[in-house]
Motif scaffolding. Sequence first.
Motif, PDB file in Angstrom:
ATOM      1  N   SER A   3       0.414  -1.371   0.132  1.00  0.00           N
ATOM      2  CA  SER A   3      -0.136  -0.136   0.052  1.00  0.00           C
ATOM      3  C   SER A   3       0.422   1.403  -0.014  1.00  0.00           C
ATOM      4  CB  SER A   3      -0.712  -0.007   1.047  1.00  0.00           C
ATOM      5  OG  SER A   3      -0.618   1.003   1.557  1.00  0.00           O
ATOM      6  N   THR A 103      -3.077   2.318  -8.862  1.00  0.00           N
ATOM      7  CA  THR A 103      -3.139   3.257  -7.690  1.00  0.00           C
ATOM      8  C   THR A 103      -3.604   4.663  -7.842  1.00  0.00           C
ATOM      9  OG1 THR A 103      -1.103   4.268  -8.064  1.00  0.00           O
ATOM     10  CG2 THR A 103      -0.986   2.304  -6.850  1.00  0.00           C
ATOM     11  N   GLY A 281      -7.141  -3.046   4.575  1.00  0.00           N
ATOM     12  CA  GLY A 281      -6.969  -3.903   3.374  1.00  0.00           C
ATOM     13  C   GLY A 281      -6.975  -5.223   3.334  1.00  0.00           C
ATOM     14  N   SER A 294      -3.589 -10.689  -5.824  1.00  0.00           N
ATOM     15  CA  SER A 294      -4.872  -9.810  -5.780  1.00  0.00           C
ATOM     16  C   SER A 294      -4.779  -8.976  -4.483  1.00  0.00           C
ATOM     17  CB  SER A 294      -6.175 -10.530  -6.053  1.00  0.00           C
ATOM     18  OG  SER A 294      -6.385 -11.453  -4.824  1.00  0.00           O
ATOM     19  N   GLN A 296      -6.605  -5.204  -2.347  1.00  0.00           N
ATOM     20  CA  GLN A 296      -6.969  -3.844  -2.566  1.00  0.00           C
ATOM     21  C   GLN A 296      -6.769  -3.135  -0.992  1.00  0.00           C
ATOM     22  OE1 GLN A 296      -9.638  -6.113  -3.496  1.00  0.00           O
ATOM     23  NE2 GLN A 296      -9.955  -6.617  -1.563  1.00  0.00           N
ATOM     24  N   LYS A 298      -7.011   1.038   1.141  1.00  0.00           N
ATOM     25  CA  LYS A 298      -7.500   2.315   0.885  1.00  0.00           C
ATOM     26  C   LYS A 298      -7.198   2.857   2.244  1.00  0.00           C
ATOM     27  CE  LYS A 298     -11.393   5.442   0.362  1.00  0.00           C
ATOM     28  NZ  LYS A 298     -12.929   5.436  -0.154  1.00  0.00           N
ATOM     29  N   GLU A 321      -5.173   4.907  -2.437  1.00  0.00           N
ATOM     30  CA  GLU A 321      -5.725   3.421  -2.902  1.00  0.00           C
ATOM     31  C   GLU A 321      -4.967   2.558  -3.758  1.00  0.00           C
ATOM     32  OE1 GLU A 321      -9.942   3.643  -4.052  1.00  0.00           O
ATOM     33  OE2 GLU A 321     -10.404   5.627  -2.923  1.00  0.00           O
ATOM     34  N   SER A 322      -4.920   1.450  -3.570  1.00  0.00           N
ATOM     35  CA  SER A 322      -4.358   0.695  -4.542  1.00  0.00           C
ATOM     36  C   SER A 322      -5.089  -0.922  -4.580  1.00  0.00           C
ATOM     37  CB  SER A 322      -2.778   0.225  -3.864  1.00  0.00           C
ATOM     38  OG  SER A 322      -2.785  -0.465  -2.683  1.00  0.00           O
ATOM     39  N   THR A 323      -4.851  -1.355  -5.798  1.00  0.00           N
ATOM     40  CA  THR A 323      -5.598  -2.539  -6.204  1.00  0.00           C
ATOM     41  C   THR A 323      -4.630  -3.297  -7.104  1.00  0.00           C
ATOM     42  OG1 THR A 323      -7.747  -1.277  -6.373  1.00  0.00           O
ATOM     43  CG2 THR A 323      -7.686  -3.536  -7.472  1.00  0.00           C
ATOM     44  N   SER A 325      -4.302  -7.010  -9.258  1.00  0.00           N
ATOM     45  CA  SER A 325      -5.148  -8.197  -9.893  1.00  0.00           C
ATOM     46  C   SER A 325      -4.243  -8.822 -10.786  1.00  0.00           C
ATOM     47  CB  SER A 325      -6.445  -7.378 -10.599  1.00  0.00           C
ATOM     48  OG  SER A 325      -6.036  -6.377 -11.653  1.00  0.00           O
TER      49      SER A 325
END
Length: 328
Positions: A3, A103, A281, A294, A296, A298, A321-323, A325
């Motif tokens: 993150s 991000t 997260g 994977s 996420q 915040k 924020e980061s995700t 996938s």
Amino acid sequence: MSSPAPARIPHRLQISRLLTPPVVVAAVTLLTLGLAGCGSDDDQPPPPAPTGCATDSTAGQSAAALLPVPPAKVTILDPGVEPRSVPLSGFDRANAQSAQLVTTSTSSSPPTDQGPATTATTVDLPLTARVNCSDATDIDLRIGAAGSPDTALNQALKAQDGSRAGMSIGPGVVPISLRILPGEGADDTARQAVEESLFATFQRSVTLPTEPVGVGARWEAVRTVNAGATVRQTITATLTKREGDVLTVDYSVDESPVGSTFRLPDGGVLTIESYSMTGTGTVVVDLARGVPVSGQSKISGGRTLIGADASQPFSQLLGFESTWSPGQ
């Protein structure tokens, strides 16, 4: 592995950074088949080198920006249920990993004559991760066609296609340093966007325990981060699921300043009146892979800084924020 860099006044990070005729094809094919049919085993070429691992590294390259990630001290709060084991990495050298990291960093402050009150920067980074063929602590990252909803940034990021990054992995399968080697045509805008996206994400990576744990295990990882302010970061994590080498971890993040000094890039000093960042997260870690498969997260909060004129404090609301996938 999770993150956002600690909130800070935006500033420029310092980074260095034939087609062959059919007849010929047929002739070559026949010749190859003929030689293969009459040669001995000793004449056979050696097997190809594995394609799923990296044969070179960004480590030691003078053009690469080196960004240390502070280590975290891990304390087990609850070891979880049996069976328990140490989550050790066993990287897959036969197959490269394709991943996507997106991000978004946000900043909001009272409007001024110098610019908008609110900014948001989104960076979409396709990554190919390979462990080094001979060093399991070195992960190579190749950046694909990065993009952004912002038209100007999206155009600038095109020069990053094919550029490289890398990281060193320490105990707990967590990055201890990040290296970024931007493409030659990348301008400062593109370099800064990629650097901030990667560093802000990996700086909040969840450190795994180096002691046996089972499902339900809880632990606390504490690190001290220096970026303008000296910040104590506490990540409290819970192992919610494990299937072989694949672990699912839920976590919370809390960041608070150590002391009241905030140092600007130009050498100036401000006083921290207030500072707080918190968030949550989830990350899915495959111990055979170099980056999360994977997840996420915040985090949000704000800060108020005071300069020479205490009657005019500078306040900001901040977020990241980061995700993660799987890549396309």
